[in-house]
Motif scaffolding. Structure first.
Motif, PDB file in Angstrom:
ATOM      1  N   UNK A  97       0.844  -1.193   0.000  1.00 11.13           N
ATOM      2  CA  UNK A  97       0.000   0.000   0.000  1.00 11.13           C
ATOM      3  C   UNK A  97       0.879   1.243   0.000  1.00 11.13           C
ATOM      4  N   UNK A  98       0.539   2.199  -0.852  1.00 17.91           N
ATOM      5  CA  UNK A  98       1.230   3.490  -0.885  1.00 17.91           C
ATOM      6  C   UNK A  98       0.276   4.559  -0.363  1.00 17.91           C
ATOM      7  N   UNK A  99       0.755   5.420   0.552  1.00 15.23           N
ATOM      8  CA  UNK A  99      -0.099   6.433   1.182  1.00 15.23           C
ATOM      9  C   UNK A  99       0.697   7.714   1.393  1.00 15.23           C
ATOM     10  N   UNK A 100       0.020   8.862   1.538  1.00 13.74           N
ATOM     11  CA  UNK A 100       0.736  10.121   1.781  1.00 13.74           C
ATOM     12  C   UNK A 100       1.527  10.061   3.097  1.00 13.74           C
ATOM     13  N   UNK A 101       2.683  10.713   3.159  1.00 15.03           N
ATOM     14  CA  UNK A 101       3.539  10.588   4.350  1.00 15.03           C
ATOM     15  C   UNK A 101       2.913  11.103   5.642  1.00 15.03           C
ATOM     16  N   UNK A 102       2.237  12.254   5.604  1.00  9.88           N
ATOM     17  CA  UNK A 102       1.647  12.784   6.839  1.00  9.88           C
ATOM     18  C   UNK A 102       0.534  11.870   7.330  1.00  9.88           C
ATOM     19  N   UNK A 103      -0.331  11.428   6.434  1.00 15.43           N
ATOM     20  CA  UNK A 103      -1.399  10.498   6.792  1.00 15.43           C
ATOM     21  C   UNK A 103      -0.817   9.216   7.390  1.00 15.43           C
ATOM     22  N   UNK A 104       0.246   8.707   6.785  1.00 18.61           N
ATOM     23  CA  UNK A 104       0.853   7.461   7.260  1.00 18.61           C
ATOM     24  C   UNK A 104       1.395   7.625   8.672  1.00 18.61           C
ATOM     25  N   UNK A 105       2.129   8.724   8.910  1.00 24.56           N
ATOM     26  CA  UNK A 105       2.766   8.920  10.211  1.00 24.56           C
ATOM     27  C   UNK A 105       1.773   9.278  11.309  1.00 24.56           C
ATOM     28  N   UNK A 106       0.809  10.160  11.000  1.00 21.56           N
ATOM     29  CA  UNK A 106      -0.046  10.712  12.052  1.00 21.56           C
ATOM     30  C   UNK A 106      -1.369   9.970  12.235  1.00 21.56           C
ATOM     31  N   UNK A 107      -1.797   9.159  11.267  1.00 18.74           N
ATOM     32  CA  UNK A 107      -3.101   8.486  11.409  1.00 18.74           C
ATOM     33  C   UNK A 107      -2.993   6.976  11.230  1.00 18.74           C
ATOM     34  N   UNK A 108      -2.354   6.527  10.148  1.00 16.73           N
ATOM     35  CA  UNK A 108      -2.376   5.094   9.849  1.00 16.73           C
ATOM     36  C   UNK A 108      -1.512   4.284  10.803  1.00 16.73           C
ATOM     37  N   UNK A 109      -0.258   4.644  10.967  1.00 19.08           N
ATOM     38  CA  UNK A 109       0.654   3.849  11.802  1.00 19.08           C
ATOM     39  C   UNK A 109       0.170   3.739  13.248  1.00 19.08           C
ATOM     40  N   UNK A 110      -0.323   4.830  13.882  1.00 20.45           N
ATOM     41  CA  UNK A 110      -0.793   4.678  15.267  1.00 20.45           C
ATOM     42  C   UNK A 110      -1.963   3.702  15.426  1.00 20.45           C
ATOM     43  N   UNK A 111      -2.678   3.389  14.343  1.00 23.58           N
ATOM     44  CA  UNK A 111      -3.841   2.499  14.421  1.00 23.58           C
ATOM     45  C   UNK A 111      -3.575   1.119  13.821  1.00 23.58           C
ATOM     46  N   UNK A 112      -2.417   0.953  13.217  1.00 25.60           N
ATOM     47  CA  UNK A 112      -2.172  -0.221  12.382  1.00 25.60           C
ATOM     48  C   UNK A 112      -2.077  -1.525  13.170  1.00 25.60           C
ATOM     49  N   UNK A 113      -1.715  -1.443  14.438  1.00 32.71           N
ATOM     50  CA  UNK A 113      -1.592  -2.679  15.222  1.00 32.71           C
ATOM     51  C   UNK A 113      -2.912  -3.431  15.283  1.00 32.71           C
ATOM     52  N   UNK A 114      -4.035  -2.709  15.224  1.00 31.60           N
ATOM     53  CA  UNK A 114      -5.344  -3.370  15.244  1.00 31.60           C
ATOM     54  C   UNK A 114      -5.544  -4.255  14.027  1.00 31.60           C
ATOM     55  N   UNK A 115      -5.141  -3.774  12.852  1.00 32.72           N
ATOM     56  CA  UNK A 115      -5.261  -4.602  11.648  1.00 32.72           C
ATOM     57  C   UNK A 115      -4.287  -5.766  11.699  1.00 32.72           C
ATOM     58  N   UNK A 291     -12.096   2.426  11.391  1.00 29.10           N
ATOM     59  CA  UNK A 291     -11.226   3.408  12.032  1.00 29.10           C
ATOM     60  C   UNK A 291     -11.644   4.834  11.694  1.00 29.10           C
ATOM     61  N   UNK A 292     -12.166   5.027  10.476  1.00 26.42           N
ATOM     62  CA  UNK A 292     -12.661   6.344  10.099  1.00 26.42           C
ATOM     63  C   UNK A 292     -13.827   6.773  10.967  1.00 26.42           C
ATOM     64  N   UNK A 293     -14.743   5.835  11.242  1.00 23.06           N
ATOM     65  CA  UNK A 293     -15.888   6.142  12.112  1.00 23.06           C
ATOM     66  C   UNK A 293     -15.414   6.479  13.519  1.00 23.06           C
ATOM     67  N   UNK A 294     -14.468   5.699  14.035  1.00 21.94           N
ATOM     68  CA  UNK A 294     -13.941   5.963  15.376  1.00 21.94           C
ATOM     69  C   UNK A 294     -13.215   7.304  15.419  1.00 21.94           C
ATOM     70  N   UNK A 295     -12.493   7.614  14.344  1.00 19.42           N
ATOM     71  CA  UNK A 295     -11.777   8.895  14.281  1.00 19.42           C
ATOM     72  C   UNK A 295     -12.764  10.051  14.266  1.00 19.42           C
ATOM     73  N   UNK A 296     -13.871   9.917  13.527  1.00 24.15           N
ATOM     74  CA  UNK A 296     -14.910  10.958  13.503  1.00 24.15           C
ATOM     75  C   UNK A 296     -15.482  11.183  14.902  1.00 24.15           C
ATOM     76  N   UNK A 297     -15.719  10.085  15.625  1.00 27.76           N
ATOM     77  CA  UNK A 297     -16.269  10.193  16.983  1.00 27.76           C
ATOM     78  C   UNK A 297     -15.292  10.933  17.901  1.00 27.76           C
TER      79      UNK A 297
END
Length: 314
Positions: A97-115, A291-297
């Motif tokens: 998967x390729x993703x933008x760097x800021x999104x990867x560092x600040x949103x995806x990686x902190x949540x990735x352990x769940x996946x 994760x998007x729903x949880x982030x919105x909450x």
């Protein structure tokens, strides 16, 4: 014995030739413009041929460059497909998967352990970039994450995270120069990312706030650097709420101007036409949407009171 040119130089040439831009090639390969330029120059020296015409910061392929691209492009695609086939035979499940760097560092990686807990057998290979999907070499990827205004034609695109831009800064800088309204920004530095050079002007207009000449400005190459500069107290940055929410919740950032609804393009998962593991991608998308729903909450929980306070003083 085969006399092969340097393979890194071939990759740099192929990306630059496909984009007709060293800058776009650098974004795709996650290296600097200078690194691409040096690799191409090394390849031209190795071959004893000019592969590009260079003039006025623009490049065009020479006849030799076009001939080389017609061969190395399909060859790199075949190599990528062959290595995927080998990993499947070895019983490994790889999701690239390729993703933008800021999104990867600040949103995806902190949540990735769940996946990863849900799919311990999967090796998730993350690369970062901001190149347009239409210009990327997709055979080596299963999916791309990008911010889009809407689905792309000819691609399978799935929205999973909406974004609202919020102005953030370190709480301590407000102790000496409080921000109660937009005009107070004349005492502060605004942080910009070169990928969104007009973000502040557009944000002021969309938020219905008075445009103010700031005390200073700082420009950074990527949003991630502007975000981190805000955390470190260098000024005020505009960041998508979901990417700032963890720092806001932890008190590392504050939103002094409230959180007006200024929507930015949403994050989409774009499935590569060459994706190998469609069922796994469906699970990854479902996880992203959860994760998007949880982030919105969390955004509403943390910033809801800020919005209410701003509305009551408007």
């Amino acid at each position: 014995m085969r006399r092969l040119p340097p393979l890194n130089a071939i990759r740099a040439f192929e990306a630059a030739a496909r984009h007709l831009s060293f800058t776009k090639a650098a974004n795709e390969l996650c290296v600097t413009h200078g690194a691409v330029s040096r690799q191409v120059a090394a390849l031209e020296s190795h071959l004893g041929l000019a592969l590009f015409h260079r003039s006025n910061h623009q490049i065009q392929l020479t006849e030799e460059g076009r001939a080389l691209l017609s061969e190395v492009g399909p060859a790199l695609d075949r190599i990528a497909l062959s290595t995927y086939a080998l990993t499947r035979k070895a019983g490994r499940v790889v999701l690239a998967v390729n993703a933008p760097p800021t999104f990867t560092m600040k949103w995806l990686i902190p949540r990735l352990s769940g996946f990863q807990r849900r799919h311990p057998e999967v090796e998730l290979r993350l690369t970062t970039g901001i190149a347009a999907v239409e210009t990327m070499a997709l055979p080596e990827l299963d999916a791309v994450i990008r911010r889009l205004s809407g689905p792309l034609p000819r691609f399978s695109c799935h929205e999973f995270l909406r974004t609202n831009l919020v102005a953030v800064c370190a709480p301590e800088i407000l102790e000496t120069a409080p921000i109660r309204e937009a005009r107070d920004l004349r005492h502060h530095t605004l942080l910009y990312a070169s990928t969104h050079p007009h973000a502040w002007e557009q944000w002021f207009a969309a938020a219905g706030l008075e445009t103010v000449a700031p005390g200073g400005t700082l420009m950074f190459e990527e949003m991630y650097f502007a975000h981190q500069a805000a955390v470190d107290g260098l000024g005020i940055a505009l960041v998508p709420e979901p990417l700032a929410i963890d720092d806001l919740a932890a008190g590392r950032l504050a939103a002094p101007l409230g959180a007006p609804k200024v929507y930015d393009p949403s994050y989409f998962l774009i499935v590569s036409p060459h994706a190998r593991h469609r069922d796994l991608l469906d699970d990854f998308l479902a996880w992203l949407q959860e994760q998007g729903i949880e982030s919105d909450k969390l955004c509403e929980e943390v910033l809801g009171a800020v919005r209410s306070g701003a509305a009551s003083t408007a």
